[in-house]
Design an enzyme around this catalytic site. Structure first.
Site, PDB file in Angstrom:
ATOM      1  N   HIS A 139      27.723  38.172  66.702  1.00 50.40           N
ATOM      2  CA  HIS A 139      27.819  39.219  67.262  1.00 50.40           C
ATOM      3  C   HIS A 139      28.442  38.775  68.821  1.00 50.40           C
ATOM      4  O   HIS A 139      29.587  39.344  69.360  1.00 50.40           O
ATOM      5  CB  HIS A 139      26.655  40.454  67.770  1.00 50.40           C
ATOM      6  CG  HIS A 139      26.423  41.104  66.381  1.00 50.40           C
ATOM      7  ND1 HIS A 139      24.954  40.953  65.928  1.00 50.40           N
ATOM      8  CD2 HIS A 139      26.992  41.781  65.733  1.00 50.40           C
ATOM      9  CE1 HIS A 139      24.974  41.653  65.101  1.00 50.40           C
ATOM     10  NE2 HIS A 139      25.884  42.410  64.773  1.00 50.40           N
ATOM     11  N   LYS A 157      19.718  56.130  59.743  1.00 48.48           N
ATOM     12  CA  LYS A 157      19.592  54.606  59.790  1.00 48.48           C
ATOM     13  C   LYS A 157      18.186  54.558  59.972  1.00 48.48           C
ATOM     14  O   LYS A 157      17.592  55.121  60.894  1.00 48.48           O
ATOM     15  CB  LYS A 157      20.464  54.014  60.499  1.00 48.48           C
ATOM     16  CG  LYS A 157      21.609  53.516  59.635  1.00 48.48           C
ATOM     17  CD  LYS A 157      22.401  52.496  60.692  1.00 48.48           C
ATOM     18  CE  LYS A 157      23.608  51.877  59.677  1.00 48.48           C
ATOM     19  NZ  LYS A 157      24.173  50.835  60.413  1.00 48.48           N
ATOM     20  N   ARG A 172      33.720  39.634  58.649  1.00 46.32           N
ATOM     21  CA  ARG A 172      33.266  38.263  57.978  1.00 46.32           C
ATOM     22  C   ARG A 172      33.845  37.912  56.813  1.00 46.32           C
ATOM     23  O   ARG A 172      34.077  36.882  56.416  1.00 46.32           O
ATOM     24  CB  ARG A 172      31.635  38.385  57.877  1.00 46.32           C
ATOM     25  CG  ARG A 172      30.860  38.603  59.066  1.00 46.32           C
ATOM     26  CD  ARG A 172      29.596  38.878  58.725  1.00 46.32           C
ATOM     27  NE  ARG A 172      29.487  40.300  58.090  1.00 46.32           N
ATOM     28  CZ  ARG A 172      28.352  41.031  57.818  1.00 46.32           C
ATOM     29  NH1 ARG A 172      27.078  40.451  57.943  1.00 46.32           N
ATOM     30  NH2 ARG A 172      28.240  42.139  57.250  1.00 46.32           N
TER      31      ARG A 172
END
Length: 162
Positions: free
Chosen positions: A17, A41, A90
């Site tokens: 990050h 979440k 990624r």
């Protein structure tokens, strides 16, 4: 003045990050690193703890503003007059999800562009979930997070163990 937003849950923030935030900060006049809060979440860290970690890790970059938001990302971009969303990728699997989100954001608020930054190869496997899993078993995480974050992660899992 060109502003961008780098949103995420940062639960916790990792070197991956930080790498994306540092690189994005060189491309824009202002970068808002926004700790998003999604009521659906389950986070390991509170929003306040996540903001604290992000602020500490990015404090040396003068054009970064750390904030928090709960709601649609495009609502925040409209409030702050931000037209660029930064997302780190990624792997190909990240792209599918991020493409859907980018297209939805553009549909909701025309003019919002998403820029994808490829992660540094050293962090292509790294995720907050991996950091938490390894930490929960007492494994070494110092290669993936700054010392300040490692201390907070260790404290969190010590509390869970008691």
């Amino acid at each position: 003045m060109v502003r961008a937003i780098y949103p995420g849950s940062f639960d916790p923030i990792t070197y991956g990050h930080i790498d994306i935030a540092r690189r994005a900060s060189t491309l824009f006049d202002e970068l808002y690193v926004v700790v998003m809060e999604n009521k659906k979440k389950n986070y390991t860290f509170t929003v306040e703890e996540r903001v604290e970690m992000v602020k500490e890790c990015l404090k040396d970059i003068p054009n970064i503003h750390v904030d928090t938001f709960s709601g649609l990302l495009v609502e925040y971009t409209a409030q702050k007059n931000i037209d660029v969303v930064i997302r780190g990728l990624r792997a190909v699997t990240d792209f599918e999800y991020e493409l859907q989100m980018a297209l939805a954001n553009k549909e909701i608020r025309n003019g919002v562009e998403t820029i994808f930054l490829m992660t540094d190869k050293n962090y292509s496997f790294l995720s907050s979930s991996l950091v938490k899993e390894v930490a929960s078993f007492g494994g070494k995480i110092s290669q993936w997070v700054p010392e300040f974050v490692e201390i907070m992660v260790r404290k969190k899992y010590e509390k869970h163990a008691k």
